[in-house]
Design an enzyme around this catalytic site. Structure first.
Site, PDB file in Angstrom:
ATOM      1  N   TYR A  23       0.799  -1.241   0.000  1.00  0.00           N
ATOM      2  CA  TYR A  23       0.000   0.000   0.000  1.00  0.00           C
ATOM      3  C   TYR A  23       0.826   1.283   0.000  1.00  0.00           C
ATOM      4  O   TYR A  23       0.261   2.369  -0.070  1.00  0.00           O
ATOM      5  CB  TYR A  23      -0.960  -0.006   1.199  1.00  0.00           C
ATOM      6  CG  TYR A  23      -2.004  -1.096   1.097  1.00  0.00           C
ATOM      7  CD1 TYR A  23      -3.021  -1.016   0.140  1.00  0.00           C
ATOM      8  CD2 TYR A  23      -1.959  -2.224   1.915  1.00  0.00           C
ATOM      9  CE1 TYR A  23      -3.974  -2.028   0.019  1.00  0.00           C
ATOM     10  CE2 TYR A  23      -2.906  -3.233   1.809  1.00  0.00           C
ATOM     11  CZ  TYR A  23      -3.909  -3.121   0.858  1.00  0.00           C
ATOM     12  OH  TYR A  23      -4.848  -4.122   0.736  1.00  0.00           O
ATOM     13  N   ASN A  74     -13.600   4.448  -1.093  1.00  0.00           N
ATOM     14  CA  ASN A  74     -12.748   3.258  -1.079  1.00  0.00           C
ATOM     15  C   ASN A  74     -13.325   2.320  -0.026  1.00  0.00           C
ATOM     16  O   ASN A  74     -13.095   2.493   1.165  1.00  0.00           O
ATOM     17  CB  ASN A  74     -11.286   3.596  -0.743  1.00  0.00           C
ATOM     18  CG  ASN A  74     -10.383   2.364  -0.841  1.00  0.00           C
ATOM     19  OD1 ASN A  74     -10.877   1.233  -0.909  1.00  0.00           O
ATOM     20  ND2 ASN A  74      -9.081   2.570  -0.842  1.00  0.00           N
ATOM     21  N   ALA A  77     -11.842  -3.740   2.131  1.00  0.00           N
ATOM     22  CA  ALA A  77     -12.244  -5.159   2.007  1.00  0.00           C
ATOM     23  C   ALA A  77     -13.747  -5.313   1.779  1.00  0.00           C
ATOM     24  O   ALA A  77     -14.188  -6.305   1.183  1.00  0.00           O
ATOM     25  CB  ALA A  77     -11.819  -5.918   3.259  1.00  0.00           C
ATOM     26  N   ARG A 107      -4.241  -9.100  -7.820  1.00  0.00           N
ATOM     27  CA  ARG A 107      -3.881  -9.653  -6.519  1.00  0.00           C
ATOM     28  C   ARG A 107      -4.559 -11.026  -6.313  1.00  0.00           C
ATOM     29  O   ARG A 107      -4.738 -11.759  -7.269  1.00  0.00           O
ATOM     30  CB  ARG A 107      -4.254  -8.641  -5.438  1.00  0.00           C
ATOM     31  CG  ARG A 107      -3.518  -7.300  -5.624  1.00  0.00           C
ATOM     32  CD  ARG A 107      -3.852  -6.308  -4.531  1.00  0.00           C
ATOM     33  NE  ARG A 107      -3.463  -6.817  -3.219  1.00  0.00           N
ATOM     34  CZ  ARG A 107      -3.883  -6.275  -2.067  1.00  0.00           C
ATOM     35  NH1 ARG A 107      -4.678  -5.197  -2.095  1.00  0.00           N
ATOM     36  NH2 ARG A 107      -3.502  -6.794  -0.913  1.00  0.00           N
TER      37      ARG A 107
HETATM   38  C1  DQA Z   1      -8.081  -1.762  -1.173  1.00  0.00           C
HETATM   39  C2  DQA Z   1      -8.084  -3.150  -1.804  1.00  0.00           C
HETATM   40  C3  DQA Z   1      -8.874  -4.143  -0.954  1.00  0.00           C
HETATM   41  O1  DQA Z   1      -8.830  -5.435  -1.550  1.00  0.00           O
HETATM   42  C4  DQA Z   1      -8.280  -4.252   0.434  1.00  0.00           C
HETATM   43  O2  DQA Z   1      -9.069  -5.089   1.231  1.00  0.00           O
HETATM   44  C5  DQA Z   1      -8.086  -2.918   1.073  1.00  0.00           C
HETATM   45  C6  DQA Z   1      -7.580  -1.805   0.272  1.00  0.00           C
HETATM   46  C7  DQA Z   1      -7.178  -0.778  -1.949  1.00  0.00           C
HETATM   47  O3  DQA Z   1      -7.351   0.422  -1.769  1.00  0.00           O
HETATM   48  O4  DQA Z   1      -6.292  -1.214  -2.687  1.00  0.00           O
HETATM   49  O5  DQA Z   1      -8.231  -2.770   2.282  1.00  0.00           O
HETATM   50  O6  DQA Z   1      -9.396  -1.237  -1.204  1.00  0.00           O
END
Ligand code: DQA
Length: 147
Positions: A23, A74, A77, A107
């Protein structure tokens, strides 16, 4: 002037230290500051919130109607599982754009299922913090065109 509600879901409060190899090192506060500046350059405003709780996000989306012109979301999950979030987005007329920092299609297999996405106007995935900026640009373009 448009007002955009920026919502980030579970664990995104940990950005900066959470799996930095996946991230990156940018914190959510830094993303919020960047979005604020980008909106102000176009004479618009953002309000940024984060929650680890599905119900709180559902509540904020449901109440967005009177106060906001767009939602940048966003779901983290919850993007892969939350029918409640999808229904919340589908229950309001406020346009919503979904963003992901990572390319969810590159992913694990389970991240390829996006259950909120069919209810949003568009999805930006894979550009790191720029996903938020690009999503905001698309949302503001949409709002300005409709005005
Ligand atoms: C996410 C991608 C999701 O799969 C993951 O669970 C996240 C972050 C992203 O911003 O890349 O928490 O939303």
């Amino acid at each position: 002037m448009a007002r955009v509600l920026v919502l980030s879901g579970p664990n995104l409060n940990l950005l900066g230290t959470r799996e930095p190899e996946v991230y990156g090192r940018t914190t959510l506060d830094e993303i919020h500051t960047m979005l604020s500046a980008a909106a102000e350059r176009r004479n618009h405003q953002v309000e940024c919130r984060q929650s680890n709780h599905e119900g709180e996000l559902v509540g904020w989306i449901g109440q967005a109607g009177g106060s906001f012109d767009g939602i940048l979301l966003n779901p983290a999950a919850l993007a892969h599982s939350s029918i409640a979030l999808r229904d919340a987005v589908g229950s309001v007329t406020v346009p919503t754009v979904e963003v992901h920092l990572t390319n969810v299609f590159a992913r694990e297999e389970f991240r390829r299922t996006l259950v909120v996405a069919p209810a949003v106007r568009g999805v930006v995935t894979g550009f790191g913090p720029d996903s938020y900026r690009l999503g905001l640009t698309a949302l503001l373009d949409m709002i300005e065109r409709a005005a």
